[in-house]
Each structure stands twice: as C-alpha cells, then as structure tokens.
Design a protein around this motif. Sequence first.
Motif, PDB file in Angstrom:
ATOM      1  N   LEU A   1       0.831  -1.206   0.000  1.00 47.19           N
ATOM      2  CA  LEU A   1       0.000   0.000   0.000  1.00 47.19           C
ATOM      3  C   LEU A   1       0.865   1.255   0.000  1.00 47.19           C
ATOM      4  N   VAL A   2       1.892   1.271   0.852  1.00 43.45           N
ATOM      5  CA  VAL A   2       2.770   2.436   0.957  1.00 43.45           C
ATOM      6  C   VAL A   2       3.526   2.643  -0.349  1.00 43.45           C
ATOM      7  N   ALA A   3       3.994   1.546  -0.955  1.00 39.82           N
ATOM      8  CA  ALA A   3       4.710   1.653  -2.223  1.00 39.82           C
ATOM      9  C   ALA A   3       3.792   2.250  -3.285  1.00 39.82           C
ATOM     10  N   ALA A   4       2.536   1.794  -3.318  1.00 44.25           N
ATOM     11  CA  ALA A   4       1.575   2.322  -4.289  1.00 44.25           C
ATOM     12  C   ALA A   4       1.326   3.805  -4.035  1.00 44.25           C
ATOM     13  N   LEU A   5       1.261   4.202  -2.767  1.00 42.33           N
ATOM     14  CA  LEU A   5       1.025   5.609  -2.431  1.00 42.33           C
ATOM     15  C   LEU A   5       2.201   6.487  -2.850  1.00 42.33           C
ATOM     16  N   ARG A   6       3.406   5.941  -2.701  1.00 43.14           N
ATOM     17  CA  ARG A   6       4.598   6.726  -3.039  1.00 43.14           C
ATOM     18  C   ARG A   6       4.705   6.991  -4.529  1.00 43.14           C
ATOM     19  N   LEU A   7       4.127   6.081  -5.330  1.00 41.82           N
ATOM     20  CA  LEU A   7       4.254   6.199  -6.777  1.00 41.82           C
ATOM     21  C   LEU A   7       3.330   7.263  -7.362  1.00 41.82           C
ATOM     22  N   GLN A   8       2.439   7.813  -6.549  1.00 44.44           N
ATOM     23  CA  GLN A   8       1.500   8.791  -7.095  1.00 44.44           C
ATOM     24  C   GLN A   8       1.421  10.011  -6.188  1.00 44.44           C
ATOM     25  N   ASP A   9       0.892  11.099  -6.756  1.00 43.97           N
ATOM     26  CA  ASP A   9       0.757  12.332  -5.983  1.00 43.97           C
ATOM     27  C   ASP A   9      -0.506  12.334  -5.141  1.00 43.97           C
ATOM     28  N   ALA A  10      -1.504  11.583  -5.609  1.00 45.35           N
ATOM     29  CA  ALA A  10      -2.794  11.615  -4.920  1.00 45.35           C
ATOM     30  C   ALA A  10      -2.676  11.004  -3.523  1.00 45.35           C
ATOM     31  N   VAL A  11      -3.502  11.490  -2.621  1.00 50.65           N
ATOM     32  CA  VAL A  11      -3.554  10.934  -1.269  1.00 50.65           C
ATOM     33  C   VAL A  11      -4.992  10.500  -0.987  1.00 50.65           C
ATOM     34  N   PRO A  12      -5.178   9.498  -0.130  1.00 52.98           N
ATOM     35  CA  PRO A  12      -6.559   9.106   0.225  1.00 52.98           C
ATOM     36  C   PRO A  12      -7.168  10.127   1.176  1.00 52.98           C
ATOM     37  N   ALA A  13      -7.500  11.311   0.625  1.00 51.93           N
ATOM     38  CA  ALA A  13      -7.913  12.442   1.471  1.00 51.93           C
ATOM     39  C   ALA A  13      -9.259  12.215   2.149  1.00 51.93           C
ATOM     40  N   ASP A  14     -10.051  11.252   1.649  1.00 46.91           N
ATOM     41  CA  ASP A  14     -11.348  11.035   2.278  1.00 46.91           C
ATOM     42  C   ASP A  14     -11.250  10.112   3.494  1.00 46.91           C
ATOM     43  N   THR A  15     -10.036   9.694   3.827  1.00 51.06           N
ATOM     44  CA  THR A  15      -9.815   8.879   5.019  1.00 51.06           C
ATOM     45  C   THR A  15      -9.097   9.735   6.058  1.00 51.06           C
TER      46      THR A  15
END
Lengths: 277, 148
Positions: free
Chosen positions: A41-55
């Motif tokens: 999950l963290v690796a996937a998050l690092r690869l993009q600029d978007a953040v799960p802002a609704d959490t």
Amino acid sequence: MTTDPRPHGVATAYRWEMEKLAALLRVRLTAVACFLAPFGLVAALRLQDAVPADTLFGRWTHFSGFATPMVVLVFTGQWALPLLTCLVAGDIFASEDRYDTWKTILTRSCTRLGVFWGKAFAGMTFAVLVVVLLALGSLAAGVLVIGARPLVSLSGTLIPPGPAAGLVLESWATAVPPTLGFTAMGLLFSVATRNGPAGILGPSAVGLVMQLLSFVNGVDVLRHLLLTTPYGSWHGLMSAHPYYAPLLWGGLVSAVYLAGCLAAGYLLLRRRSFDEG
Amino acid sequence: MTSNRTRPLATLLTGAALLAASAGCGTVDITRVKLQDDVGPTYRNMYVLQHRLLGQDTDAPARLATAACAKGGPETPDEGPGDDWTCQVYWPVNGTLQTLSYEVQVKATGCYTAQGPAYNVGQQNLHDPDGRTVPNPLYAFDGCLNTG
C-alpha cells in the motif's frame, strides 16, 4: 453431565487446535499478508501524488510515516478485520462437520466444553495475531518507506515520533475488542450453520449491515449498540485533549457481543447429538 | 440442570437490557456547540501549523480558536450529520480579523472534514523552505467529535 469426573482438557484442545491452524496454508498466507500488505500500500502511495484524502490521516500519508498505520486502521477496521478473523473462527467448528471428525475428537481426552473453549481460544489467538501483524506491518512500512516525521493529530497539533508510535499502537489495540466480538460471531456461525463459507462470510455480512445502519440519521442510540462502532473508538486518543468514553463504551459493547455469541455457540454445541453421524 | 441451562441466556438478556437502557440516556451525538468547540481550536492549530511548515513564526490570536457553526438554512435544526454545515472562523489580515467561511461535512461517526476558501487559505499543497511539497493544513482538515 452435571458432575463429569474427567478434566475438560481445554489446554489439550487448545494446543491441538493451534497445531492444526499453524499447518493450514490459508492461515499462514493470511498472517504473512497482514504484515506485508501495508508495504504494498505504501509503495503504491509513493508512486502517485494523490492521497486518500477522504480517510482520516489520509492527507498526511506523504508527510509522516505514522499516518500510514492510521489509514490502514481506518480501512481494515470497517470490513477487513471481521473477514480476516473469521477466516479461522468461521471454519473452526464447521471443519469437523466437513471431515466428519466430531466423534473422534470427543472420544479423546476432551469434553465438549474442553473442545469448545480450545477452539474458541484458538480463534481468539488468531484474531489478536492478525491485529498485531497489521499494526506492526503498517507501522514499519510507514516509518521505513515514508519516514518518521511528526504526526499531525486530529486537533492539528504535532505529535513527536516517539509518542506518535505509542499512540499508533494504542489506537490499534482498541481494534482488538470489536475484532474479538466478530471472532465470537464467527464461532457462533460456525457452530450454527456447520458450513465453513457461511461461518467465514456471515459475520462480515452482519458487519456491513451494521455499517449501513450506522448511516441512518436520527438513531444515535442504535449506533452505540453496533459492533462496528468501537472500531472508531481510537478517535479520542488522537485528540489534543484525549477522551476515553467511546473507548470504555466500545469495550463494554464488544464484551456483550463476545459473551453473547460464545454462550449461544456453546449452548448449540452442547445440545447437538453426534450419534447419527 | 435447568438453572445451568438458563443462566447464560438470562445473563445475555440482562446484559442486552442494561445496554439498551444506558444507551437510551444519550442525547444527540452531533450538536452545534460540540462542532464549533472542536472546529475553532483545530482551525487555530492548523493556522499555526501552516506557518510552521512554511518556516514562519506566527502569533495566532486567541480569537482564532472561536468558530460559529450552523447547519443548512434557518429552518434546519443545527444538529446531526450532514454536508450542509458551515463554520465562520477568523482570519488575520494586516492586524485586523476578517471572517472566513469553512464548509464542513459531518459524518454520523462524529468525524468531520472542513474545507476552506482557497483564495484566502491557499491551495491544497504548499512548498516548504526546503522546496518539498507538503499538504496545506488550512485548505482542508479533519477532526472528530466526542460522541461517547
């Protein structure tokens, strides 16, 4: 029944169940996945600029590694934990029906009560293991991959890395009581339906219905009685002025579900006749 | 034998009854006062955090910790979850205080998301003095109310 001279053999049954569980591929894979999935999950998050802002804490996932375990807690608390714990609890009684092994285990040195508690404790051990592995896995993934910058609390204050790690683990600990509640529900489904898939998926379905009910406006009382609500009881820990009432109440609600499902499960098992098999 | 069999059931029912009775004492979980008592101080903390992230010293006036919230139009009661809450907060400009309006979405869980006017509080991301991109704490922030 009233005065059984034999010891119940809870410890024997528990050891036997734990050995059986440790040999199951499903159990091993779940344990490994709980620890490693947060890294993915963290690796996937690092690869993009978007953040799960609704959490909750989602906005801070690129900023502080301590946000990662909190996001994972919010994600898994709602549906994954009930399902994960029931992978074991939901099948632990039903598997004896599937393999027609009830008579064999009951003629060994264990009574029905001993077998029941041995299986129940084994299911609960797995539940705690799942929570611990997810907590440590997501905390390690966050700190190692994102970094140990301070965490922004729900009140906007900065929590230094040391206390943040402690609060993250405490927050994860609050997920244990409701998860044990769902474990007991899985045990009950397993005894009642004698069907593995029903035992595994039943409590998750109940969890989903409870979540839908919690969105119904105007029935705050009902929300306090649902087993999914305690999964949010950590909110008070992450506030600048901590509050513990939801935590205590959530613990009580979880205990009632736990006791109720265990009692019902035991009564069903005790009344069952294994002669016909 | 009979008492043995009925005891767990009786315990269960008593527990459920006690639980229902004590839960009934609770009133509405989400109220105007609870929301503004949380949004105000949290907004002020986020204001301080924004300056800290930008490497600036700030002296946030205490007044920044007060918010005035309302739900929907004048006819809507100011309680309960919904995405039609608005909270007025204070924004310092040249030594005076302007009012800003945050749109607040309150969920049934008691957690909320407050979104501010980007014109005043800035865009979603900021660049800190080291050139790193950091979230703008005032663009949108989350909080939770004590619903226990």
